[in-house]
Design a protein around this motif. Structure first.
Motif, PDB file in Angstrom:
ATOM      1  N   ILE A 159     -20.098  43.191 -31.335  1.00  0.00           N
ATOM      2  CA  ILE A 159     -18.731  43.388 -30.864  1.00  0.00           C
ATOM      3  C   ILE A 159     -18.308  44.831 -31.125  1.00  0.00           C
ATOM      4  O   ILE A 159     -18.578  45.377 -32.195  1.00  0.00           O
ATOM      5  N   PRO A 218      -8.387  38.316 -33.822  1.00  0.00           N
ATOM      6  CA  PRO A 218      -8.254  38.699 -32.411  1.00  0.00           C
ATOM      7  C   PRO A 218      -6.803  38.896 -31.974  1.00  0.00           C
ATOM      8  O   PRO A 218      -6.568  39.465 -30.912  1.00  0.00           O
ATOM      9  N   ASP A 233     -16.969  42.406 -26.193  1.00  0.00           N
ATOM     10  CA  ASP A 233     -18.320  41.859 -26.303  1.00  0.00           C
ATOM     11  C   ASP A 233     -19.324  42.884 -25.779  1.00  0.00           C
ATOM     12  O   ASP A 233     -19.269  43.281 -24.616  1.00  0.00           O
ATOM     13  N   MET A 257     -12.396  39.894 -25.881  1.00  0.00           N
ATOM     14  CA  MET A 257     -12.517  38.769 -26.817  1.00  0.00           C
ATOM     15  C   MET A 257     -11.279  38.641 -27.707  1.00  0.00           C
ATOM     16  O   MET A 257     -11.356  38.062 -28.789  1.00  0.00           O
ATOM     17  N   ASP A 258     -10.135  39.130 -27.256  1.00  0.00           N
ATOM     18  CA  ASP A 258      -8.949  39.216 -28.111  1.00  0.00           C
ATOM     19  C   ASP A 258      -7.707  38.779 -27.358  1.00  0.00           C
ATOM     20  O   ASP A 258      -7.798  38.196 -26.272  1.00  0.00           O
ATOM     21  N   ARG A 296      -6.661  38.720 -23.525  1.00  0.00           N
ATOM     22  CA  ARG A 296      -6.915  37.628 -22.584  1.00  0.00           C
ATOM     23  C   ARG A 296      -5.618  36.854 -22.309  1.00  0.00           C
ATOM     24  O   ARG A 296      -5.386  36.390 -21.188  1.00  0.00           O
ATOM     25  N   ALA A 307     -12.738  32.597 -26.225  1.00  0.00           N
ATOM     26  CA  ALA A 307     -13.010  33.943 -26.741  1.00  0.00           C
ATOM     27  C   ALA A 307     -12.761  34.006 -28.243  1.00  0.00           C
ATOM     28  O   ALA A 307     -13.572  34.574 -28.994  1.00  0.00           O
ATOM     29  N   TYR A 308     -11.647  33.435 -28.708  1.00  0.00           N
ATOM     30  CA  TYR A 308     -11.354  33.426 -30.135  1.00  0.00           C
ATOM     31  C   TYR A 308     -12.444  32.672 -30.893  1.00  0.00           C
ATOM     32  O   TYR A 308     -12.866  33.095 -31.986  1.00  0.00           O
ATOM     33  N   ARG A 332     -15.582  32.301 -30.083  1.00  0.00           N
ATOM     34  CA  ARG A 332     -16.810  33.087 -30.122  1.00  0.00           C
ATOM     35  C   ARG A 332     -16.729  34.188 -31.178  1.00  0.00           C
ATOM     36  O   ARG A 332     -17.724  34.479 -31.855  1.00  0.00           O
ATOM     37  N   VAL A 333     -15.550  34.803 -31.310  1.00  0.00           N
ATOM     38  CA  VAL A 333     -15.381  35.796 -32.378  1.00  0.00           C
ATOM     39  C   VAL A 333     -15.578  35.132 -33.738  1.00  0.00           C
ATOM     40  O   VAL A 333     -16.287  35.653 -34.609  1.00  0.00           O
TER      41      VAL A 333
END
Length: 252
Positions: free
Chosen positions: A171, A196, A203, A214-215, A218, A229-230, A232-233
């Motif tokens: 990231i 995030p 990414d 990824m934050d 979005r 996305a959150y 995946r972080v």
């Protein structure tokens, strides 16, 4: 059980007093806001995800000699923290041009800055959290000159550590916001959260300018898949151990 005397409720968290005057309990909410709360919504599971990411990153920073307010997480959405008086400044560190930096300067989105940029914003919703010069900060007595110097040094060191950590996660840390507080001994501690919600994270496996986000952008930009996305972080962050980070040797 923890006492639930509410001390403060913000956009994303509620702070409670506990039976120990030196300890607060922070509850992370699923509420989402953007554009100084002009846009509001909910992100399913956000409170638990942000509490977990923040707890992990606070422990990482503590392991690398950054003093923070973190104590532990008694529940999934709660964090016990050292009681601090928040310094009314948002300290923003930027590595890549995005958001308001592009809007206010004309820099192209994604332009890599020659060196990290540290900015101070007045934490005041009524005024729209304005960007202030150092002289204006001192005029308003929001911090002493010594505190401003320390905040800048701490922010740059935190940026080094978080950038290296997120690099291990695949990231890119584009920019992020920090808040600090003073404990009863007037020591400056990193406070609030790192998540995030407060970081721009891209990414590295995606080249599409929308898919890589990824934050909270979005949510801001209606890109969809905010919860995914959150999550995946969170998965990538928790996959990396909490340990001192070895700095790469400088090439002569």
């Amino acid at each position: 059980m923890f006492a639930r005397q509410k001390l403060y409720e913000g956009k994303a968290k509620i702070v409670y007093a506990t039976d120990d005057p030196d300890v607060f309990l922070t509850h992370f909410k699923n509420d989402a806001t953007a554009f100084n709360a002009q846009k509001r919504g909910q992100i399913a599971g956000k409170g638990e995800i942000n509490a977990a990411i923040s707890g992990h990153l606070f422990q990482l920073l503590e392991a690398n000699s950054i003093p923070t307010h973190f104590i532990d997480r008694p529940t999934a959405e709660d964090m016990r923290v050292k009681a601090v008086k928040i310094i009314p400044l948002e300290v923003v560190v930027r590595n890549i041009a995005a958001g308001s930096l592009c809007q206010q300067t004309g820099l192209e989105l994604g332009a890599v800055l020659k060196q990290p940029l540290v900015e101070f914003y007045y934490k005041n919703d009524a005024l729209g959290d304005p960007l202030l010069t150092r002289d204006r900060l001192l005029l308003l007595e929001l911090a002493t000159p010594e505190q401003l110097d320390q905040l800048q040094q701490m922010a740059l060191r935190i940026n080094e550590l978080l950038s290296a950590f997120f690099q291990q996660c695949g990231i890119t840390l584009v920019d992020f916001k920090l808040e600090f507080g003073l404990d009863r001994n007037q020591q400056i501690l990193l406070a609030d959260e790192i998540s995030p919600d407060t970081c721009r994270l891209w990414d590295q496996g995606e080249t599409d300018p929308d898919r890589r986000v990824m934050d909270k952008d979005r949510f801001r930009r209606d890109l969809g898949d905010v919860e995914g996305a959150y999550q995946r972080v969170l998965e990538r962050v928790l996959n990396q151990p909490v340990q001192p980070l070895v700095q790469e040797p400088v090439q002569e």
